[in-house]
Structures are given as C-alpha cells and as structure tokens.
Enzyme design. Structure first.
Site, PDB file in Angstrom:
ATOM      1  N   GLY A  61       0.878  -1.163   0.000  1.00 21.82           N
ATOM      2  CA  GLY A  61       0.000   0.000   0.000  1.00 21.82           C
ATOM      3  C   GLY A  61       0.908   1.203   0.000  1.00 21.82           C
TER       4      GLY A  61
ATOM      5  CB  SER B 153       5.052   3.148   3.852  1.00 18.83           C
ATOM      6  OG  SER B 153       5.761   4.155   3.170  1.00 18.83           O
TER       7      SER B 153
ATOM      8  CB  CYS C 216       5.630  -3.561  -0.775  1.00 16.60           C
ATOM      9  SG  CYS C 216       6.036  -2.168  -1.848  1.00 16.60           S
TER      10      CYS C 216
ATOM     11  CB  ILE D 234       4.289  -2.735  -7.338  1.00 17.28           C
ATOM     12  CG1 ILE D 234       3.837  -3.927  -8.190  1.00 17.28           C
ATOM     13  CG2 ILE D 234       3.485  -1.482  -7.688  1.00 17.28           C
ATOM     14  CD1 ILE D 234       2.415  -4.345  -7.957  1.00 17.28           C
TER      15      ILE D 234
ATOM     16  CG  HIS E 134       3.575  -6.605  -3.764  1.00 13.96           C
ATOM     17  ND1 HIS E 134       3.007  -6.005  -2.671  1.00 13.96           N
ATOM     18  CD2 HIS E 134       4.253  -5.636  -4.426  1.00 13.96           C
ATOM     19  CE1 HIS E 134       3.321  -4.717  -2.662  1.00 13.96           C
ATOM     20  NE2 HIS E 134       4.078  -4.476  -3.715  1.00 13.96           N
TER      21      HIS E 134
ATOM     22  CD  GLU F 245       0.896  -8.739  -1.452  1.00 16.07           C
ATOM     23  OE1 GLU F 245       1.878  -9.466  -1.207  1.00 16.07           O
ATOM     24  OE2 GLU F 245       0.965  -7.494  -1.487  1.00 16.07           O
TER      25      GLU F 245
END
Lengths: 192, 295
Positions: A46, A48, A77, A137, A174, A176
C-alpha cells in the site's frame, strides 16, 4: 491459528485470500482491539505514509510494537517499510526490525518489474525446488541488515529484497499478487 | 534471471496497492504536500480541478509537464495525470515524464469522439471512467488496469457516482446467477467483450480495481461508496474547494479505512468547515454533463 492482516490501506484483501487458500483463519486489523487473540500479523502493500498516519491516528503504534515482540509479523513492500528501523526520512515506523530500507528504490511505476528469485530458506522450508516468481511495484530495497536480522534473498546485483529476524519477516515484493502460496506457508511456520 | 516490466500484473498491481485509499486532485506542489500529509495514497496532478474546468469552459487539455514534474518531485506517493479521451500523444508525453498512472478522462475535452486510446500499447498503466458494466469492460478490453465510476465531476453531488457504482455492481451480481448460455447475449446487449463477461462471472468482481469518483465531497460520501462495494475513492474538487482542505482530506482518508464504523465516521465528520459549494447534478442540462463523454 488465526492471522490478522493490517487493513488500514492497501492490498489486505489479497493477503486474506492467500491465507484462506492455505486454510488459515483470518481477521482484519484496523484498531488495537482487533489484535486480541491473533497468532501473527501481515502488513500489506500500500502506501507506507498512509498506513503510518492511520496507525498513529488510531493508537496502533505501541500495540503493534508489543505484538511484534512476541508474535510473528510479516511486512510486504509498504509493510516492510513500516517494520523497519530506518528509512532516511521522517515518517512513522514501528522500528521492530534491524533493517535500513529505501523507498521507491527502483524508480517510478514504468520501472516496476517481475523476476524469479532463488530463495534457499523458502525452498528448504516448503520442500520445493522451483524459483519464486516475485512482483515488485514501486518497490523499496533493504539497504542493509544489522543486529539479528539476516538476508533471505537478494537480486543478482546484490540488492537485498527479503530479510528475516527471528519471527519477523520483510519482503520488498508482493507474494500476495501471485498464485504461489509458499511465502505464506513459510510465514505460518514462523507463527506456529 | 529474466526481468519483465510493464506487464499486466504490474499495471493491475499498482492499483491494488491503492485500495482502501483516497486519491486527491491537486493543482500544485503545495496542495500535493497537503494531500500526502493528510494520508492520500496517490495524487492526481492537474492544472484546474473539475469545478474550475466547468466554470471556465473552453477546451480542457493535458496539464503542463513542468507542473506535473514539480508535483512528482514534491511527494513520495504515486502521481497520476489526465489525458484527453483518445489523445494517445498526450499519453505518450505523460509516460515519458514518468507519471505512475494515466487517467484517460472525460473531465478533459475529448480528442476523439469515437475511439479511446489502445492502452495495451503503453508500459504505464491507465485508469478510465465508466457508467456501467459495458463501458467498464470495453475500457478493460482496451487495456485499462483500473476502473472508476464517472460520477459527475466538479459538482460535489454524489448521486451520479452512486448510480454508476450501483449499475456496475448490480450487473456483476446479476451475472453470478446467469446461466452460461446467457452470457453472449449479455455481452451483446451491454457492448462488452465476451471473454471479459465470462471472467467477471467467474471472479464475482471486475478483473481490475474499481474506485468511485465524481462528486464525493464528504467523509460520509466516501464511506457510502465504500459500503456500496468500491475499492477506494477519488476526490477531485471536494477537498481544495472546501473551507479547510487539510482537515477534510484527513477526515476522508479516515472514513475510507473505517467505512463500516459509524461512530468513527461521526467523529471525523465533526467541524470540517464548509464543504464545496455543490451543484445539483439532476438539474444540470445534458450538454453540461461530463459523464456522457466516452464511447
């Protein structure tokens, strides 16, 4: 086994669906009371700065630090940035892991990339041999590890992209966003 | 070790990182800093917010690259910028200066009244507006890696964003209960690519992140859109056209995180000062509506 996912902002739903895939009970964490009864916590990707501000605003900083002293915590991340001790700029950090992180270390979005990583620890723990496909990313890098933190994975040029310190885990990519559940399985082994 | 950039996973992935967040329109570096400090997950750099574009009239184009670069330098969060519908050269310029996301936006004056940009041709990801499932899937078919409702930008009236979100989400629900035999006719009736219709039925959602935009002005508006089922919120004129932008921005960020907690929503809604002066979208003549732009 119940794993919380910090749900202040970011791709927490993607982590929850990975955990469900491997049969783990999950909970969304937005307030300190949501940490009760959890065996571990994932902090998602997301922004930070957004996650840090919301954690401060809702009194989560100290409860998260206390939680991380005892329980497994994994940051991906933005989550890894939030876990770190130092990022060379002023924003809220949990300072749980002895790692120095640099944000947006690879450039802007057009420089974001996918690549395969050989992660010995992960392959050993999951009894597999194929490399781990990692999605970066606007990713941070881990500039250095110190104290009890150790390097888990680095790119060919030596830049560190995953680190572990006992039951704490940081990845600049990531897991996920892939269909590969091995990193989530590895984290669950730390939480057990 | 093979390394790939500009992949579909990368393009969709950045939007996934923005979920549960607020993307704010800003017109200079100072506003961008205020947005970042309030907890925005990204900013949209543009010369005039939609309310001013409406008031000024004339042709609205891509912003000056120098102004966008100043905003890029001022903040650490992703920076988006708008190009005109169909204006693929404005998009090439925005990609060249390193914006993180391009909004092919109906808020600017369209450059092509029949075609949108073929967004698969770019490494930078695109977000596009939609009013319904057909429009959403046509844009995804062209390569949009993120979708938002059009709403009615620059009005401060949330009614159109609600209409568009309900339409898209309602169609997704409808698809869940359809037989596979019905999907081709659904694709035909909605002007949507068949393969994407099938994918939406399987996933139970759009294959990309879906935000609300166009008329969100208060924390309650933002939470309403979240409860309707969007992944996050764009706020355009609603912040910097209000009495206390920093406070309102922070309140809307909190309302998107705690969108299901009415006591927190009550707390953050207190003493925000004046909201932007609204314009009733229902009483607006068709010719002034921006949402009808897009094909």
């Amino acid at each position: 086994m119940k794993i919380g996912v910090l749900a202040l902002q970011g791709d927490f739903a993607e982590h929850i669906s990975m955990l469900k895939k491997i049969g783990v009970e999950t909970a969304e964490v937005r307030l300190p009371k949501h940490l009760d009864g959890l065996d571990g916590l994932i902090m998602p990707g997301g922004e930070s700065t957004t996650i840090g501000k919301l954690a401060v605003a809702y009194g989560l900083m100290e409860p998260l630090r206390e939680f991380g002293k005892i329980h497994a915590v994994w940051g991906t991340c933005a989550g890894a940035i939030f876990l770190s001790r130092d990022i060379g700029r002023d924003q809220p950090l949990l300072e749980l892991m002895d790692i120095k992180v640099r944000r947006n270390a690879f450039g802007r979005q057009i420089d974001s990339f996918e690549t395969d990583l050989e992660i010995d620890e992960l392959m050993k723990a999951t009894g597999t041999e194929h490399p781990y496909h990692a999605v970066f990313i606007r990713a941070p890098i881990i500039e250095s590890v110190s104290g009890n933190a150790k390097v888990l994975s680095a790119l060919e040029d030596g830049r560190i992209v995953a680190a572990q310190q006992g039951h704490l885990l940081a990845t600049s990519f990531h897991p996920e966003l892939t269909g590969d559940t091995r990193f989530h399985e590895y984290f669950i082994s730390l939480a057990s | 070790m093979e390394t790939k950039t500009g992949t579909w996973t990368e393009k969709k992935g950045l939007a996934q990182m923005l979920k549960g967040g607020v993307i704010m329109d800003v017109v200079n570096a100072e506003q961008a800093k205020i947005a970042e400090d309030a907890g925005a997950c990204a900013v949209m750099a543009l010369e005039r917010v939609p309310a001013d574009i409406r008031a000024d009239g004339g042709v609205a184009r891509m912003s000056d690259p120098d102004m966008i670069l100043k905003i890029i330098d001022a903040v650490s969060i992703p920076v988006m910028a708008k190009c005109r519908i169909g204006h693929f050269v404005e998009a090439q310029i925005l990609e060249a200066i390193g914006v993180d996301y391009i909004d092919e936006s109906e808020v600017l004056t369209p450059a092509d009244e029949e075609h949108h940009i073929l967004k698969h041709n770019f490494k930078v990801p695109f977000v596009c507006g939609c009013r319904n499932i057909g429009e959403a899937l046509r844009r995804i078919g062209e390569g949009a890696a993120m979708i938002r409702t059009k709403g009615e930008a620059g009005t401060g009236d949330v009614v159109e964003a609600v209409r568009h979100a309900r339409s898209v989400i309602g169609s997704i629900k409808h698809l869940q209960v359809m037989d596979d035999e019905e999907l081709m006719t659904f694709a035909k009736n909605n002007g949507a690519p068949y393969e994407l219709v099938k994918e939406v039925k399987e996933l139970g959602r759009l294959p990309v992140v879906n935000f609300a935009a166009g008329g969100v002005a208060t924390p309650a508006d933002a939470a309403l859109m979240m409860q309707l089922g969007v992944d996050g919120v764009f706020v355009g004129s609603g912040i910097f056209k209000s009495g206390d932008p920093a406070k309102r921005a922070a309140a809307i960020v909190k309302s998107v995180t705690h969108y299901q907690d009415a006591s927190i929503l009550a707390e953050v809604s207190k003493n925000l000062g004046e909201a932007m002066v609204g314009r009733n979208a229902a009483q607006m003549p068709e010719s002034e509506k921006l949402a009808v732009r897009g094909w």
